[in-house]
Design an enzyme around this catalytic site. Structure first.
Site, PDB file in Angstrom:
ATOM      1  N   TYR A 118       0.799  -1.234   0.000  1.00  0.00           N
ATOM      2  CA  TYR A 118       0.000   0.000   0.000  1.00  0.00           C
ATOM      3  C   TYR A 118       0.833   1.285   0.000  1.00  0.00           C
ATOM      4  O   TYR A 118       0.264   2.375  -0.044  1.00  0.00           O
ATOM      5  CB  TYR A 118      -0.952  -0.003   1.212  1.00  0.00           C
ATOM      6  CG  TYR A 118      -1.926  -1.160   1.179  1.00  0.00           C
ATOM      7  CD1 TYR A 118      -2.815  -1.306   0.112  1.00  0.00           C
ATOM      8  CD2 TYR A 118      -1.962  -2.119   2.191  1.00  0.00           C
ATOM      9  CE1 TYR A 118      -3.706  -2.363   0.054  1.00  0.00           C
ATOM     10  CE2 TYR A 118      -2.859  -3.181   2.151  1.00  0.00           C
ATOM     11  CZ  TYR A 118      -3.723  -3.297   1.079  1.00  0.00           C
ATOM     12  OH  TYR A 118      -4.611  -4.339   1.024  1.00  0.00           O
ATOM     13  N   HIS A 158      -8.175   2.245  -6.021  1.00  0.00           N
ATOM     14  CA  HIS A 158      -7.446   1.358  -5.107  1.00  0.00           C
ATOM     15  C   HIS A 158      -5.965   1.679  -5.179  1.00  0.00           C
ATOM     16  O   HIS A 158      -5.437   1.944  -6.256  1.00  0.00           O
ATOM     17  CB  HIS A 158      -7.660  -0.121  -5.466  1.00  0.00           C
ATOM     18  CG  HIS A 158      -9.096  -0.502  -5.394  1.00  0.00           C
ATOM     19  ND1 HIS A 158      -9.739  -0.724  -4.204  1.00  0.00           N
ATOM     20  CD2 HIS A 158     -10.024  -0.633  -6.358  1.00  0.00           C
ATOM     21  CE1 HIS A 158     -11.006  -0.992  -4.444  1.00  0.00           C
ATOM     22  NE2 HIS A 158     -11.212  -0.933  -5.748  1.00  0.00           N
TER      23      HIS A 158
END
Ligand code: CA2
Length: 159
Positions: A35, A112
């Site tokens: 991430y 995302h």
């Protein structure tokens, strides 16, 4: 490009609602390989500046609660010109969020940090995608900048 100065951002600027789903408040704490190393506060600041550069106001929110996200989407119908949503885990499970997005009748961008299609099979399906004008994934925090650029264009074209 002649971007407006930060000081010229006024409350009448069209608002973009930037919604973040469960656990994204933990960004920067774990799994930076997937991430990225930015915290959610870093991303919020990126979004604030990029929105201002387009003469827009970014309303950045995070919630771990599906009901709260649905309520925020419902309110956006009257207050926002578009919604950017990283539904996190709810992306793959929530018909309630999909329904709320459809009801909003606003331009929607699904976002995302990671490339969900290169990950586990359960991340390949998105309910949110069915309400989205377009989808951005795999670019980490920069995806939020790309999404704001794309939303600015969508809002401009709708005028
Ligand atoms: O890549 C994304 O942005 C996701 O929406 C992130 C979700 C995941 O469930 C989606 O499939 C893809 C997970 C958010 C959890 O965030 C974490 C933050 C720090 C450490 C671990 C997870």
């Amino acid at each position: 490009v002649n971007y407006p100065k930060e000081v010229s951002a006024v409350s009448e600027s069209p608002e973009i609602l930037i919604l973040n789903g469960p656990n994204l408040n933990m960004l920067g704490v774990r799994e930076p390989n997937i991430y990225g190393c930015e915290t959610l506060a870093d991303i919020e600041e990126l979004c604030r500046k990029r929105a201002i550069a387009h003469g827009l106001k970014g309303n950045f929110k995070q919630s771990n609660s599906e009901g709260e996200i649905v309520a925020d989407i419902q309110s956006a119908r009257d207050t926002a010109a578009g919604i950017i949503i990283n539904g996190a885990g709810y992306t793959h499970t929530s018909i309630a969020i999909l329904d709320a997005l459809k009801i909003s009748e606003l331009p929607i961008i699904e976002l995302h940090l990671s490339n969900i299609h290169a990950r586990e099979a359960f991340r390949h399906h998105s309910y949110i995608a069915k309400a989205a004008t377009g989808i951005i994934c795999g670019f980490g925090a920069h995806g939020y900048v790309l999404a704001i650029d794309a939303m600015a264009r969508l809002i401009e074209c709708a005028d």
